[in-house]
Design a protein around this motif. Structure first.
Motif, short mmCIF file in Angstrom:
data_model
loop_
_atom_site.label_atom_id
_atom_site.label_comp_id
_atom_site.label_asym_id
_atom_site.label_seq_id
_atom_site.Cartn_x
_atom_site.Cartn_y
_atom_site.Cartn_z
N ARG A 69 48.42 39.79 37.47
CA ARG A 69 49.39 40.64 36.75
C ARG A 69 48.78 41.99 36.30
N LEU A 70 47.56 42.26 36.70
CA LEU A 70 46.93 43.52 36.32
C LEU A 70 47.26 44.61 37.34
N GLY A 71 47.35 45.85 36.87
CA GLY A 71 47.61 46.99 37.75
C GLY A 71 46.35 47.44 38.45
N PRO A 72 46.48 48.39 39.39
CA PRO A 72 45.33 48.86 40.18
C PRO A 72 44.19 49.42 39.34
N ALA A 73 44.50 50.19 38.28
CA ALA A 73 43.43 50.80 37.49
C ALA A 73 42.56 49.75 36.82
N ARG A 74 43.18 48.72 36.27
CA ARG A 74 42.40 47.68 35.60
C ARG A 74 41.61 46.85 36.60
N ARG A 75 42.16 46.65 37.80
CA ARG A 75 41.39 45.93 38.82
C ARG A 75 40.18 46.76 39.26
N SER A 76 40.38 48.08 39.33
CA SER A 76 39.26 48.94 39.68
C SER A 76 38.14 48.81 38.66
N ARG A 77 38.50 48.71 37.40
CA ARG A 77 37.48 48.56 36.36
C ARG A 77 36.76 47.22 36.44
N HIS A 78 37.41 46.26 37.12
CA HIS A 78 36.77 44.97 37.35
C HIS A 78 35.99 44.95 38.66
N GLY A 79 35.85 46.12 39.32
CA GLY A 79 34.96 46.20 40.47
C GLY A 79 35.61 46.20 41.84
N LEU A 80 36.90 46.57 41.92
CA LEU A 80 37.59 46.60 43.21
C LEU A 80 37.84 48.04 43.63
N ALA A 81 37.62 48.32 44.91
CA ALA A 81 37.96 49.62 45.50
C ALA A 81 38.50 49.38 46.90
N ARG A 82 39.33 50.32 47.38
CA ARG A 82 39.91 50.15 48.72
C ARG A 82 40.12 51.50 49.39
#
Length: 236
Positions: A69-82
């Protein structure tokens, strides 16, 4: 524990299921391939993993956290990039500034210039650091997009057809980059139609067809799987 654990993901557009109970795992230090015919659901799955699309059912777990349920920005802060199938560079910015934009949002924002310059050197882009992104050949532009993703120092890197537009020599160098990223401990998930690249660098390959995973295994198994040959590789 896998860094990325996707389970039972379903996405429907109207009455059509773009993804139907899809699962996928990616581990640190490995390159995981995701292949299949056009329209199989590969980019849709990337959208779900990166937070651009919420699934009707299923779960996305990143580094032990449920991020469904998290948005892209918060996932990025958890270490995801694409990266994206369609190039998404800042065309009027220089190559270096494209990397700086990302680095200034990453965990080492206080050393953004150093981070950008290190990536330029690693990718062999130092000589064109000041070139405008919209003047680059497609293969080089895609490499810049990969560099921008690396600038946030991701643990999980999703690459959507990053070798499109590259010639044979560029693809060979890119394969070396993927191996080195995995050796650094990055979990790489690769969507790619260049089967030579996929089979040479991936540790495990998932095959999607009509929104379902039809096979999972190492490249040597996937390339001889009769179901995969009928759905995809035979035609390719």
């Amino acid at each position: 524990m896998p860094l990325l654990d996707v389970s039972q993901v379903t996405v429907a557009f109207g009455g059509n299921r773009a993804l139907d109970g899809v699962g996928l795992q990616a581990e640190r230090g490995r390159v995981t391939g995701l292949i299949g015919p056009n329209g199989a659901g590969k980019s849709t799955l990337f959208d779900v993993v990166s937070g651009l699309r919420r699934p009707a059912t299923g779960k996305v777990v990143l580094d032990g956290r449920d991020v469904t349920r998290l948005g892209p920005a918060r996932r990025s802060r958890h270490g995801l990039a694409r990266t994206f199938q369609r190039l998404e560079l800042f065309g009027r910015l220089s190559v270096r500034d494209n990397l700086l934009v990302a680095a200034e949002l990453g965990p080492d924002r206080g050393r953004a210039a150093e981070t950008a310059d290190g990536i330029l050197e690693r990718l062999g882009l130092t000589g064109i650091a000041d070139a405008s992104a919209d003047t680059l050949p497609t293969g080089v532009a895609r490499l810049v997009e990969v560099g921008r993703a690396l600038a946030v120092r991701p643990g999980l890197l999703l690459l959507d057809e990053p070798a499109a537009g590259q010639d044979g020599e560029e693809t060979e160098r890119f394969a070396g980059l993927l191996r080195s990223l995995a050796a650094d401990g990055t979990a790489v998930v690769l969507v790619e139609h260049d089967m030579g690249l996929v089979m040479s660098v991936c540790d495990e390959v998932y095959v999607l067809d009509l929104g379902k995973v039809i096979a999972v295994g190492p490249p040597e198994v996937i390339r001889t799987d009769e179901t995969v040959l009928a759905a995809y590789l035979g035609d390719a």
